[in-house]
Motif scaffolding. Structure first.
Motif, short mmCIF file in Angstrom:
data_model
loop_
_atom_site.label_atom_id
_atom_site.label_comp_id
_atom_site.label_asym_id
_atom_site.label_seq_id
_atom_site.Cartn_x
_atom_site.Cartn_y
_atom_site.Cartn_z
N VAL A 187 -6.96 15.41 3.42
CA VAL A 187 -7.46 14.05 3.35
C VAL A 187 -6.27 13.10 3.26
CG1 VAL A 187 -8.85 12.40 2.06
CG2 VAL A 187 -9.57 14.77 2.19
N THR A 188 -6.25 12.09 4.12
CA THR A 188 -5.21 11.07 4.07
C THR A 188 -5.82 9.78 3.48
OG1 THR A 188 -4.04 12.00 5.96
CG2 THR A 188 -3.57 9.70 5.40
N VAL A 189 -5.23 9.30 2.40
CA VAL A 189 -5.80 8.16 1.68
C VAL A 189 -4.74 7.05 1.54
CG1 VAL A 189 -7.01 7.40 -0.40
CG2 VAL A 189 -7.16 9.79 0.33
N THR A 190 -5.18 5.83 1.78
CA THR A 190 -4.32 4.66 1.57
C THR A 190 -4.81 3.89 0.35
OG1 THR A 190 -3.84 4.45 3.95
CG2 THR A 190 -3.49 2.49 2.57
N PHE A 191 -3.91 3.70 -0.61
CA PHE A 191 -4.23 2.96 -1.84
C PHE A 191 -3.47 1.63 -1.86
CE2 PHE A 191 -4.73 7.42 -2.92
CZ PHE A 191 -5.85 7.47 -3.73
N GLU A 192 -4.08 0.66 -2.49
CA GLU A 192 -3.38 -0.58 -2.76
C GLU A 192 -2.43 -0.35 -3.93
OE1 GLU A 192 -4.31 -5.21 -4.14
OE2 GLU A 192 -5.93 -3.71 -4.05
N LEU A 193 -1.24 -0.98 -3.89
CA LEU A 193 -0.29 -0.92 -4.99
C LEU A 193 -0.35 -2.25 -5.77
CD1 LEU A 193 2.87 0.81 -3.46
CD2 LEU A 193 1.16 1.80 -5.00
N LEU A 194 -0.52 -2.14 -7.08
CA LEU A 194 -0.58 -3.34 -7.92
C LEU A 194 0.73 -3.51 -8.69
CD1 LEU A 194 -4.17 -2.83 -9.37
CD2 LEU A 194 -3.49 -4.16 -7.38
N THR B 36 0.84 -1.20 0.00
CA THR B 36 0.00 0.00 0.00
C THR B 36 0.87 1.25 0.00
OG1 THR B 36 -0.13 0.09 2.42
CG2 THR B 36 -1.86 -1.15 1.27
N VAL B 37 0.25 2.36 -0.32
CA VAL B 37 0.89 3.66 -0.21
C VAL B 37 -0.12 4.60 0.46
CG1 VAL B 37 0.16 4.37 -2.53
CG2 VAL B 37 2.06 5.56 -1.41
N ALA C 97 -0.27 8.43 -7.16
CA ALA C 97 0.06 7.91 -8.49
C ALA C 97 1.53 8.13 -8.81
CB ALA C 97 -0.83 8.59 -9.54
N GLN C 98 2.05 9.27 -8.43
CA GLN C 98 3.47 9.53 -8.67
C GLN C 98 4.35 8.58 -7.87
OE1 GLN C 98 4.93 13.32 -7.28
NE2 GLN C 98 6.65 13.31 -8.71
N LEU C 99 4.00 8.37 -6.61
CA LEU C 99 4.79 7.46 -5.78
C LEU C 99 4.69 6.03 -6.29
CD1 LEU C 99 3.93 8.86 -2.23
CD2 LEU C 99 6.10 9.07 -3.47
N ALA C 100 3.51 5.66 -6.77
CA ALA C 100 3.36 4.31 -7.33
C ALA C 100 4.24 4.13 -8.55
CB ALA C 100 1.89 4.06 -7.69
N ALA C 101 4.27 5.14 -9.43
CA ALA C 101 5.10 5.05 -10.62
C ALA C 101 6.57 4.95 -10.26
CB ALA C 101 4.85 6.27 -11.50
N LEU C 102 6.99 5.67 -9.25
CA LEU C 102 8.39 5.60 -8.81
C LEU C 102 8.73 4.22 -8.25
CD1 LEU C 102 8.71 9.10 -7.06
CD2 LEU C 102 9.77 8.39 -9.22
N SER C 103 7.69 3.51 -7.80
CA SER C 103 7.89 2.17 -7.24
C SER C 103 7.59 1.07 -8.26
CB SER C 103 6.97 1.99 -6.02
OG SER C 103 7.19 2.99 -5.06
#
Length: 203
Positions: free
Chosen positions: A196-203, A5-6, A144-150
């Protein structure tokens, strides 16, 4: 396998125009003795209350502090006592606030001290909603930016927590006015903030 997650915090704001005001004033009086200073400031406060009730509801007039202390001259010698009684007066609109200030200046005179005028938005719900939407969009963009970096993509939202991110209000200006005219308060524009603090699943 443990879910990746992020978690990010987004910030947003929306404009709003202040439509009400809180006028903060004080009565300040000096006298040779404590009792005399207290009596004089009490009389001035009673008069302030009478003026204020012409422009707003009685329940919106509140004391903010009463103090009495020794008054010293420029040479540091005690010359008597000074009493100060502060009040916060909520006004339903800016026109009422301007009229209140003018009447207080004319009727209370030198015993009056103006501590400031705070402009407020009486119903901020609509602006808060827009600010919340902007904060959520900001959170998604950051995630989305952090996910792309990962080397990942965003999945489903796992948690949303509201809070934080409020920004200070930018108030309008209190215009100067002659004693024969009504003080004009310019509303300007303020920004209502949200976080707003949001937690997303990373795929």
């Amino acid at each position: 396998m443990r879910m990746r997650t992020v978690t990010v915090t987004g910030h947003g704001s929306a404009p709003a125009v202040p439509d009400s005001a809180v006028v903060r004033v004080a009565a300040v009086r000096r006298a040779a003795g404590v009792a005399e200073a207290f009596a004089a400031v009490s009389a001035s406060v009673e008069r302030i209350g009478e003026v204020a009730r012409r422009h707003t509801e009685p329940h919106r007039i509140a004391s903010q502090g009463l103090n009495v202390w020794t008054w010293h001259d420029n040479q540091g010698e005690a010359r008597g006592f000074e009493a100060r009684h502060g009040l916060a007066i909520g006004c339903p609109d800016l026109t009422a606030a301007g009229s209140l200030l003018t009447d207080l200046a004319q009727e209370i005179g030198d015993a009056l001290q103006l501590d400031g005028v705070t402009l407020e938005v009486s119903d901020p719900a609509a602006a808060q909603g827009r600010a919340r939407e902007a904060a959520y969009a900001d959170a998604r963009e950051r995630a989305a930016q952090l996910a792309a970096l990962s080397d990942a993509t965003l999945g489903a939202v796992q948690q949303v927590v509201e809070g934080g991110g409020a920004r200070p209000m930018e108030t309008g200006e209190l215009a100067r006015a002659a004693s024969t005219s009504t003080a004009r308060i310019e509303p300007g524009e303020t920004r209502i903030g949200a976080g707003v603090t949001v937690t997303f699943e990373l795929l």
